[in-house]
Design a protein around this motif. Structure first.
Motif, short mmCIF file in Angstrom:
data_model
loop_
_atom_site.label_atom_id
_atom_site.label_comp_id
_atom_site.label_asym_id
_atom_site.label_seq_id
_atom_site.Cartn_x
_atom_site.Cartn_y
_atom_site.Cartn_z
N GLU A 180 5.16 -22.29 20.94
CA GLU A 180 4.01 -21.91 20.03
C GLU A 180 4.49 -21.94 18.48
O GLU A 180 3.64 -22.33 17.73
N LEU A 181 5.67 -21.66 18.23
CA LEU A 181 6.32 -21.95 16.80
C LEU A 181 6.03 -23.48 16.21
O LEU A 181 5.53 -23.75 15.12
N ALA A 186 2.87 -27.31 13.30
CA ALA A 186 1.95 -28.71 13.20
C ALA A 186 0.79 -28.22 12.65
O ALA A 186 0.43 -29.40 11.66
N VAL A 187 -0.04 -27.33 13.19
CA VAL A 187 -1.26 -27.15 12.57
C VAL A 187 -1.38 -26.75 10.93
O VAL A 187 -1.85 -27.24 10.22
N ALA A 188 -0.42 -25.82 10.58
CA ALA A 188 -0.31 -25.55 9.31
C ALA A 188 0.29 -26.76 8.49
O ALA A 188 -0.26 -27.02 7.34
N GLY A 189 1.22 -27.49 8.90
CA GLY A 189 1.60 -28.79 8.29
C GLY A 189 0.55 -29.81 8.21
O GLY A 189 0.19 -30.43 6.97
N PRO A 227 0.62 -13.47 18.33
CA PRO A 227 1.28 -14.35 19.44
C PRO A 227 0.77 -14.23 20.93
O PRO A 227 0.04 -12.92 21.09
N LEU A 228 0.76 -15.19 21.64
CA LEU A 228 0.32 -14.89 23.03
C LEU A 228 0.91 -13.67 23.67
O LEU A 228 2.45 -13.62 23.27
N PRO A 229 0.58 -13.26 24.77
CA PRO A 229 0.95 -11.99 25.46
C PRO A 229 2.44 -12.15 25.98
O PRO A 229 3.36 -11.48 26.03
N ARG A 230 2.85 -13.41 26.43
CA ARG A 230 4.14 -13.80 27.04
C ARG A 230 5.02 -14.48 26.13
O ARG A 230 6.00 -15.05 26.36
N THR A 231 4.66 -14.48 24.78
CA THR A 231 5.70 -15.18 23.63
C THR A 231 6.19 -13.73 22.99
O THR A 231 5.61 -13.06 22.43
N PRO A 232 7.55 -13.69 22.98
CA PRO A 232 8.20 -12.57 22.07
C PRO A 232 7.64 -12.46 20.49
O PRO A 232 7.52 -13.48 19.99
#
Length: 258
Positions: A180-181, A186-189, A227-232
């Motif tokens: 996710e990071l 990538a999107v921000a860049g 963040p997605l539910p399963r991403t810390p």
């Protein structure tokens, strides 16, 4: 300034205790440690337990230290507590020695048994440490290490919660976070790069007005979308105590290892 982190875990108290008190399990979810292992006991089962910990901060640099811990698994109010003191003799470690505690507070109404099987368990920590290197170390601690330690603790607590609530292993949760990071970066860049180009070259005459708005929206979405539910995520944890807290009396019974 003492660090404070709290999360609420919808899991049984015994399961939470096992995942946090077993060194083999603890080192899987806690980002702050690469290795944790108990040292041979010098006394009986009721004596405080000594341990060794290590943190790999660079591929060629591992900082190791020792600690002593004790726990109260059966308390009259149904809560549990563990406390520890630790020290790191490595001269390159900014963290010299410190102390802290974990509290396990069942908050479910359930059947009143205090087993954490109702609404879950409040799992919280408070800890502090002494930095090295005098005034320079104090400044580096305030600006860099202490914020980093607070973030790493909160992120790790959320990874533990996801493991217990959703069955996502710490290793898988870390991969989720890295994926996710990477996508967010990538999107921000890409959006930032496109924003630096001439808008008209992207969308024709209307680009001068539309493309900056769209690209700024893309950057904002990449940075601010939850963040997605399963991403810390450290942001899910409470970082300020809801009421004044005091370290447990158990902590006063432990001596800092040397």
């Amino acid at each position: 300034m003492r660090l404070y982190i709290e999360t609420r875990v919808r899991a049984g108290l015994d399961e939470l205790w096992a995942r946090t008190q077993d060194p083999a399990e603890h080192q899987r979810w806690d980002l702050r440690f690469t290795e944790i292992r108990h040292l041979p006991r010098a006394g009986g089962e009721e004596e405080p337990r000594h341990f060794r910990y290590a943190t790999r901060v660079l591929p060629f640099l591992t900082l190791a230290g020792t600690g002593v811990s004790a726990g109260e698994k059966e308390r009259p109010d149904g809560t549990r507590t563990s406390a520890l003191r630790f020290s790191c003799p490595h001269p390159l470690s900014l963290l010299a020695d410190g102390s802290g505690y974990w509290r396990y507070v069942p908050d479910g109404s359930g059947d009143g048994a205090g087993d954490g099987s109702g609404d879950g368990v409040r799992f919280l920590t408070g800890y502090d440490y002494r930095p090295r290197w005098g005034a320079v170390g104090a400044l580096a601690d305030r600006l860099v290490l202490r914020p980093l330690m607070g973030w790493a603790t909160a992120w790790s607590f959320d990874r533990l919660r996801i493991w217990l609530e959703h069955g996502v292993t710490p290793e898988r949760a870390r991969r989720n976070w890295l994926t996710e990071l990477t996508l967010r970066a990538a999107v921000a860049g890409a959006a930032g790069t496109a924003l630096a180009l001439k808008p008209a070259a992207l969308l024709g005459p209307s680009g001068a007005f539309l493309s900056p708005l769209l690209l700024v929206a893309a950057v904002a979405a990449a940075l601010l979308t939850p963040p997605l539910p399963r991403t810390p995520a450290a942001r899910r944890c409470l970082r300020t105590p809801p009421a004044p807290v005091r370290p447990p009396r158990l902590l006063r019974t432990l001596e800092t290892p040397r």
